[in-house]
Design a protein around this motif. Structure first.
Motif, short mmCIF file in Angstrom:
data_model
loop_
_atom_site.label_atom_id
_atom_site.label_comp_id
_atom_site.label_asym_id
_atom_site.label_seq_id
_atom_site.Cartn_x
_atom_site.Cartn_y
_atom_site.Cartn_z
N GLN A 106 0.82 -1.20 0.00
CA GLN A 106 0.00 0.00 0.00
C GLN A 106 0.86 1.26 0.00
O GLN A 106 0.57 2.23 -0.72
CB GLN A 106 -0.95 0.00 1.20
CG GLN A 106 -2.05 -1.02 1.07
CD GLN A 106 -2.86 -1.18 2.36
OE1 GLN A 106 -2.48 -0.66 3.41
NE2 GLN A 106 -3.95 -1.91 2.27
N TRP A 107 1.93 1.27 0.79
CA TRP A 107 2.82 2.42 0.81
C TRP A 107 3.56 2.56 -0.52
O TRP A 107 3.80 3.68 -0.99
CB TRP A 107 3.81 2.34 1.96
CG TRP A 107 3.24 2.90 3.22
CD1 TRP A 107 2.87 2.21 4.34
CD2 TRP A 107 2.96 4.26 3.49
NE1 TRP A 107 2.36 3.07 5.28
CE2 TRP A 107 2.40 4.34 4.79
CE3 TRP A 107 3.10 5.43 2.76
CZ2 TRP A 107 2.01 5.54 5.35
CZ3 TRP A 107 2.71 6.64 3.34
CH2 TRP A 107 2.17 6.67 4.61
N GLU A 108 3.96 1.45 -1.11
CA GLU A 108 4.64 1.50 -2.40
C GLU A 108 3.70 2.08 -3.46
O GLU A 108 4.10 2.88 -4.29
CB GLU A 108 5.10 0.10 -2.81
CG GLU A 108 5.88 0.05 -4.11
CD GLU A 108 7.20 0.78 -4.07
OE1 GLU A 108 7.68 1.18 -5.15
OE2 GLU A 108 7.75 0.98 -2.98
N LEU B 162 2.23 6.74 -6.89
CA LEU B 162 1.30 7.78 -7.34
C LEU B 162 1.86 9.18 -7.08
O LEU B 162 1.77 10.07 -7.92
CB LEU B 162 -0.05 7.63 -6.64
CG LEU B 162 -0.87 6.40 -7.03
CD1 LEU B 162 -2.11 6.31 -6.17
CD2 LEU B 162 -1.22 6.43 -8.50
N TYR B 163 2.46 9.35 -5.91
CA TYR B 163 3.07 10.64 -5.57
C TYR B 163 4.20 10.98 -6.54
O TYR B 163 4.30 12.11 -7.03
CB TYR B 163 3.58 10.59 -4.13
CG TYR B 163 4.34 11.81 -3.68
CD1 TYR B 163 3.81 13.08 -3.83
CD2 TYR B 163 5.58 11.69 -3.09
CE1 TYR B 163 4.50 14.21 -3.41
CE2 TYR B 163 6.28 12.79 -2.66
CZ TYR B 163 5.74 14.05 -2.83
OH TYR B 163 6.43 15.14 -2.41
N ALA B 164 5.03 9.99 -6.86
CA ALA B 164 6.15 10.23 -7.77
C ALA B 164 5.67 10.58 -9.17
O ALA B 164 6.23 11.47 -9.82
CB ALA B 164 7.05 8.99 -7.82
N VAL B 165 4.62 9.92 -9.63
CA VAL B 165 4.08 10.24 -10.95
C VAL B 165 3.59 11.68 -10.98
O VAL B 165 3.91 12.45 -11.89
CB VAL B 165 2.95 9.25 -11.33
CG1 VAL B 165 2.19 9.73 -12.55
CG2 VAL B 165 3.53 7.87 -11.58
N GLN C 11 12.66 6.91 -3.91
CA GLN C 11 13.34 6.96 -2.62
C GLN C 11 13.63 8.39 -2.19
O GLN C 11 13.61 8.69 -1.00
CB GLN C 11 14.66 6.16 -2.67
CG GLN C 11 14.47 4.69 -2.84
CD GLN C 11 14.17 4.26 -4.27
OE1 GLN C 11 14.33 5.03 -5.21
NE2 GLN C 11 13.72 3.03 -4.44
N GLU C 12 13.91 9.26 -3.13
CA GLU C 12 14.16 10.66 -2.78
C GLU C 12 12.89 11.37 -2.34
O GLU C 12 12.91 12.20 -1.43
CB GLU C 12 14.76 11.40 -3.98
CG GLU C 12 16.16 10.98 -4.33
CD GLU C 12 16.64 11.59 -5.63
OE1 GLU C 12 17.86 11.76 -5.77
OE2 GLU C 12 15.82 11.88 -6.52
N LEU C 13 11.78 11.04 -2.98
CA LEU C 13 10.51 11.70 -2.65
C LEU C 13 9.93 11.23 -1.33
O LEU C 13 9.49 12.04 -0.52
CB LEU C 13 9.50 11.45 -3.76
CG LEU C 13 9.74 12.20 -5.05
CD1 LEU C 13 8.79 11.71 -6.13
CD2 LEU C 13 9.58 13.69 -4.84
N LEU C 14 9.91 9.93 -1.14
CA LEU C 14 9.27 9.39 0.05
C LEU C 14 10.01 8.13 0.49
O LEU C 14 9.63 7.02 0.12
CB LEU C 14 7.80 9.08 -0.23
CG LEU C 14 6.95 8.61 0.93
CD1 LEU C 14 6.90 9.68 2.01
CD2 LEU C 14 5.54 8.29 0.46
#
Length: 95
Positions: A33-35, A40-43, A58-61
């Motif tokens: 779920q976190w992945e 989605l956040y990275a996109v 990895q840099e974003l979250l």
């Protein structure tokens, strides 16, 4: 009971291996779920970021379960120094 959603009778009827499997499955679902959220956040972030300013997942979250921090060389060196000091003190005490 707790995160697994077991009733007390169900919990007490489990063997240790059954409980361990349920816990492993719960952790695996949480990681997935976190992945998914991170992807989605990275996109969204990278779609709107200026050219050349995109970031990796990895840099974003960074997620401690999926991306454990790598040990630093200085941590290893400090540990070895402490161990050498302990060994020297032990030798001095027995001499």
């Amino acid at each position: 009971m707790g995160e697994l959603g077991l009733r007390p009778a169900e919990f007490w009827a489990l063997t240790w291996n059954d409980y361990d499997s349920l816990c492993y499955g719960h952790c695996l679902r949480q990681q997935q779920q976190w992945e998914h959220t991170r992807l989605l956040y990275a996109v969204l972030y990278n779609q709107n970021a200026p050219k050349g300013k995109t970031k990796t997942l990895q840099e974003l979250l960074p997620l401690s379960l999926l991306d454990p921090p790598k040990p630093q060389a200085s941590d290893d060196d400090a540990w070895w120094e402490r161990m050498q000091g302990i060994i020297q003190r032990e030798k001095a005490a027995t001499a």
